[in-house]
Motif scaffolding. Structure first.
Motif, PDB file in Angstrom:
ATOM      1  N   TRP A  49      49.051  39.743  38.928  1.00 40.19           N
ATOM      2  CA  TRP A  49      48.392  41.047  38.774  1.00 40.19           C
ATOM      3  C   TRP A  49      46.904  40.887  38.493  1.00 40.19           C
ATOM      4  O   TRP A  49      46.079  41.533  39.132  1.00 40.19           O
ATOM      5  N   THR A  50      46.539  40.044  37.531  1.00 38.31           N
ATOM      6  CA  THR A  50      45.110  39.864  37.245  1.00 38.31           C
ATOM      7  C   THR A  50      44.406  39.131  38.388  1.00 38.31           C
ATOM      8  O   THR A  50      43.238  39.376  38.657  1.00 38.31           O
ATOM      9  N   TRP A  51      45.119  38.245  39.048  1.00 36.45           N
ATOM     10  CA  TRP A  51      44.546  37.553  40.218  1.00 36.45           C
ATOM     11  C   TRP A  51      44.199  38.575  41.303  1.00 36.45           C
ATOM     12  O   TRP A  51      43.104  38.572  41.857  1.00 36.45           O
ATOM     13  N   ARG A  52      45.153  39.467  41.601  1.00 31.72           N
ATOM     14  CA  ARG A  52      44.930  40.489  42.627  1.00 31.72           C
ATOM     15  C   ARG A  52      43.825  41.449  42.205  1.00 31.72           C
ATOM     16  O   ARG A  52      43.004  41.867  43.037  1.00 31.72           O
ATOM     17  N   LEU A  53      43.784  41.798  40.925  1.00 31.17           N
ATOM     18  CA  LEU A  53      42.737  42.681  40.422  1.00 31.17           C
ATOM     19  C   LEU A  53      41.364  42.087  40.657  1.00 31.17           C
ATOM     20  O   LEU A  53      40.433  42.776  41.086  1.00 31.17           O
ATOM     21  N   SER A  54      41.218  40.814  40.419  1.00 28.04           N
ATOM     22  CA  SER A  54      39.948  40.131  40.609  1.00 28.04           C
ATOM     23  C   SER A  54      39.518  40.141  42.065  1.00 28.04           C
ATOM     24  O   SER A  54      38.366  40.439  42.386  1.00 28.04           O
ATOM     25  N   TYR A  55      40.453  39.843  42.964  1.00 31.84           N
ATOM     26  CA  TYR A  55      40.093  39.755  44.376  1.00 31.84           C
ATOM     27  C   TYR A  55      39.934  41.129  45.020  1.00 31.84           C
ATOM     28  O   TYR A  55      39.158  41.297  45.961  1.00 31.84           O
ATOM     29  N   THR A  56      40.651  42.127  44.527  1.00 34.30           N
ATOM     30  CA  THR A  56      40.483  43.479  45.046  1.00 34.30           C
ATOM     31  C   THR A  56      39.113  44.021  44.699  1.00 34.30           C
ATOM     32  O   THR A  56      38.437  44.654  45.517  1.00 34.30           O
ATOM     33  N   ALA A  57      38.675  43.772  43.472  1.00 32.02           N
ATOM     34  CA  ALA A  57      37.356  44.234  43.029  1.00 32.02           C
ATOM     35  C   ALA A  57      36.234  43.368  43.572  1.00 32.02           C
ATOM     36  O   ALA A  57      35.066  43.756  43.488  1.00 32.02           O
ATOM     37  N   LYS A  58      36.593  42.200  44.119  1.00 35.63           N
ATOM     38  CA  LYS A  58      35.604  41.230  44.619  1.00 35.63           C
ATOM     39  C   LYS A  58      34.591  40.861  43.529  1.00 35.63           C
ATOM     40  O   LYS A  58      33.428  40.578  43.798  1.00 35.63           O
ATOM     41  N   ASP A  59      35.075  40.893  42.306  1.00 37.14           N
ATOM     42  CA  ASP A  59      34.229  40.533  41.165  1.00 37.14           C
ATOM     43  C   ASP A  59      35.115  39.938  40.085  1.00 37.14           C
ATOM     44  O   ASP A  59      35.821  40.677  39.386  1.00 37.14           O
ATOM     45  N   PRO A  60      35.102  38.615  39.925  1.00 33.64           N
ATOM     46  CA  PRO A  60      35.952  37.984  38.909  1.00 33.64           C
ATOM     47  C   PRO A  60      35.670  38.475  37.495  1.00 33.64           C
ATOM     48  O   PRO A  60      36.536  38.394  36.624  1.00 33.64           O
ATOM     49  N   GLY A  61      34.483  39.027  37.269  1.00 33.76           N
ATOM     50  CA  GLY A  61      34.124  39.485  35.941  1.00 33.76           C
ATOM     51  C   GLY A  61      34.965  40.643  35.439  1.00 33.76           C
ATOM     52  O   GLY A  61      35.063  40.864  34.219  1.00 33.76           O
ATOM     53  N   VAL A  62      35.593  41.394  36.358  1.00 33.48           N
ATOM     54  CA  VAL A  62      36.376  42.557  35.925  1.00 33.48           C
ATOM     55  C   VAL A  62      37.624  42.150  35.145  1.00 33.48           C
ATOM     56  O   VAL A  62      38.217  42.973  34.441  1.00 33.48           O
ATOM     57  N   VAL A  63      38.026  40.889  35.285  1.00 34.69           N
ATOM     58  CA  VAL A  63      39.238  40.458  34.575  1.00 34.69           C
ATOM     59  C   VAL A  63      38.919  39.860  33.206  1.00 34.69           C
ATOM     60  O   VAL A  63      39.843  39.474  32.485  1.00 34.69           O
ATOM     61  N   ALA A  64      37.643  39.799  32.850  1.00 34.08           N
ATOM     62  CA  ALA A  64      37.281  39.211  31.558  1.00 34.08           C
ATOM     63  C   ALA A  64      37.996  39.879  30.376  1.00 34.08           C
ATOM     64  O   ALA A  64      38.505  39.185  29.488  1.00 34.08           O
ATOM     65  N   PRO A  65      38.064  41.233  30.333  1.00 34.44           N
ATOM     66  CA  PRO A  65      38.800  41.852  29.209  1.00 34.44           C
ATOM     67  C   PRO A  65      40.276  41.462  29.178  1.00 34.44           C
ATOM     68  O   PRO A  65      40.857  41.314  28.095  1.00 34.44           O
ATOM     69  N   TRP A  66      40.874  41.288  30.356  1.00 34.88           N
ATOM     70  CA  TRP A  66      42.284  40.901  30.405  1.00 34.88           C
ATOM     71  C   TRP A  66      42.450  39.457  29.951  1.00 34.88           C
ATOM     72  O   TRP A  66      43.472  39.107  29.335  1.00 34.88           O
ATOM     73  N   ILE A  67      41.473  38.614  30.265  1.00 36.48           N
ATOM     74  CA  ILE A  67      41.528  37.219  29.818  1.00 36.48           C
ATOM     75  C   ILE A  67      41.497  37.152  28.293  1.00 36.48           C
ATOM     76  O   ILE A  67      42.320  36.485  27.657  1.00 36.48           O
ATOM     77  N   TRP A  68      40.535  37.864  27.700  1.00 31.92           N
ATOM     78  CA  TRP A  68      40.415  37.853  26.244  1.00 31.92           C
ATOM     79  C   TRP A  68      41.613  38.529  25.576  1.00 31.92           C
ATOM     80  O   TRP A  68      42.125  38.061  24.562  1.00 31.92           O
ATOM     81  N   GLY A  69      42.059  39.637  26.166  1.00 32.31           N
ATOM     82  CA  GLY A  69      43.228  40.314  25.626  1.00 32.31           C
ATOM     83  C   GLY A  69      44.468  39.445  25.692  1.00 32.31           C
ATOM     84  O   GLY A  69      45.263  39.388  24.747  1.00 32.31           O
ATOM     85  N   GLY A  70      44.631  38.744  26.815  1.00 33.86           N
ATOM     86  CA  GLY A  70      45.770  37.843  26.964  1.00 33.86           C
ATOM     87  C   GLY A  70      45.697  36.675  26.006  1.00 33.86           C
ATOM     88  O   GLY A  70      46.714  36.266  25.435  1.00 33.86           O
ATOM     89  N   ALA A  71      44.482  36.133  25.815  1.00 35.42           N
ATOM     90  CA  ALA A  71      44.322  34.985  24.918  1.00 35.42           C
ATOM     91  C   ALA A  71      44.642  35.361  23.471  1.00 35.42           C
ATOM     92  O   ALA A  71      45.420  34.684  22.792  1.00 35.42           O
ATOM     93  N   VAL A  72      44.041  36.452  22.993  1.00 36.08           N
ATOM     94  CA  VAL A  72      44.257  36.869  21.604  1.00 36.08           C
ATOM     95  C   VAL A  72      45.688  37.363  21.404  1.00 36.08           C
ATOM     96  O   VAL A  72      46.370  36.990  20.442  1.00 36.08           O
ATOM     97  N   GLY A  73      46.151  38.218  22.336  1.00 38.43           N
ATOM     98  CA  GLY A  73      47.502  38.745  22.219  1.00 38.43           C
ATOM     99  C   GLY A  73      48.554  37.653  22.330  1.00 38.43           C
ATOM    100  O   GLY A  73      49.552  37.657  21.596  1.00 38.43           O
ATOM    101  N   GLY A  74      48.331  36.694  23.237  1.00 35.99           N
ATOM    102  CA  GLY A  74      49.268  35.591  23.387  1.00 35.99           C
ATOM    103  C   GLY A  74      49.336  34.728  22.141  1.00 35.99           C
ATOM    104  O   GLY A  74      50.411  34.274  21.732  1.00 35.99           O
ATOM    105  N   PHE A  75      48.170  34.499  21.516  1.00 38.14           N
ATOM    106  CA  PHE A  75      48.137  33.720  20.275  1.00 38.14           C
ATOM    107  C   PHE A  75      48.943  34.413  19.181  1.00 38.14           C
ATOM    108  O   PHE A  75      49.738  33.779  18.473  1.00 38.14           O
ATOM    109  N   LEU A  76      48.753  35.725  19.054  1.00 44.52           N
ATOM    110  CA  LEU A  76      49.482  36.482  18.028  1.00 44.52           C
ATOM    111  C   LEU A  76      50.983  36.506  18.315  1.00 44.52           C
ATOM    112  O   LEU A  76      51.808  36.339  17.403  1.00 44.52           O
ATOM    113  N   ALA A  77      51.334  36.717  19.585  1.00 42.46           N
ATOM    114  CA  ALA A  77      52.755  36.723  19.953  1.00 42.46           C
ATOM    115  C   ALA A  77      53.383  35.357  19.698  1.00 42.46           C
ATOM    116  O   ALA A  77      54.534  35.263  19.267  1.00 42.46           O
TER     117      ALA A  77
END
Length: 249
Positions: A49-77
């Motif tokens: 999903w995040t891979w497709r989001l990045s390529y659809t937007a043609k801007d890898p930067g749009v997934v930065a919030p998901w990266i940070w959210g996944g990192a912090v949320g994954g650590f807590l989980a």
């Protein structure tokens, strides 16, 4: 004693409960394998999903919030799962989703910069998994006490280096050499990849002994979660190694 460097699968996990007599409610190797496959499928769907989001937007930067959210949320989980092992059937899939968001976004960003790096990292990660599994099952590699202690010490040393890097970074001081793309940096990343891969052997041993000891069946989810922790670490470290090598060209 089952010592493993994986913080989710350590030698004290099976303390605190007796052997379950009902075989239908005990941990099994096949049950752990099934749950590991399910967690991997969940992770891959979230990553896609995040891979497709990045390529659809043609801007890898749009997934930065998901990266940070996944990192912090994954650590807590992950922390919740470690302290509440019997919740692993719920927190394990949540962890897989969040880490999938992280890995999908991170992979997309690196793929733009280094085309082909993701398929190489995936192949090396699963190649390491199955190669070490065969070596373990054949007896070529044995999780002896000295082997456990060596891998444990190396893993803890790497953890301290990363903590020092984070602490120095807070003061704007970079850790020299090891995080760069020079020979020292590549050698360090290669060492980390080897140590991460060897942790898989300890995880296999943990799962096998847990099943033999008749642990409760919820430990299948917990063991699958612990194996996922190692695989995710291995994949990220392989990505780092490949990125360093590609940046030298």
């Amino acid at each position: 004693m089952m010592r493993t460097a994986n913080p989710a699968l350590n030698d004290k996990i099976f303390e605190g409960f007796g052997r379950v007599m009902d075989r239908d409610r005990t941990m099994s190797i096949q049950g752990t394998v099934n749950k590991t496959v399910l967690l991997l499928a969940i992770l891959l769907l979230a990553a896609a999903w995040t891979w497709r989001l990045s390529y659809t937007a043609k801007d890898p930067g749009v997934v930065a919030p998901w990266i940070w959210g996944g990192a912090v949320g994954g650590f807590l989980a992950g922390l919740i799962t470690v302290f509440k092992k019997n919740w692993a059937s719920v927190t394990g899939p949540v962890y897989a989703v969040l880490e999938g968001l992280l890995l999908g976004g991170l992979s997309a960003m690196l793929e733009v910069r280094y085309p082909g790096i993701v398929i190489q990292a995936v192949a090396l990660t699963f190649g390491s998994l199955f190669g070490l599994l065969m070596a373990y099952k054949s007896g070529l590699i044995k999780a002896t006490q000295n082997f456990r202690l060596g891998v444990f010490a190396a893993t803890m040393g790497i953890g301290l280096v990363y903590l020092a890097t984070l602490a120095l970074g807070l003061f704007g001081i970079p850790m020299p050499y090891i995080h760069e793309s020079g020979a020292v940096g590549i050698a360090f990343s290669l060492f980390v990849v080897i140590v991460a891969a060897l942790n898989l052997v300890l995880d296999f041993d943990f799962i096998e002994k847990g099943a033999a000891q008749g642990a409760p069946d919820y430990m299948e989810w917990y063991a699958a979660f612990g194996l996922m922790v190692t695989l995710i670490w291995l994949y990220i470290e392989i990505l780092r190694l490949l990125a360093k090598m590609r940046s030298r060209r």
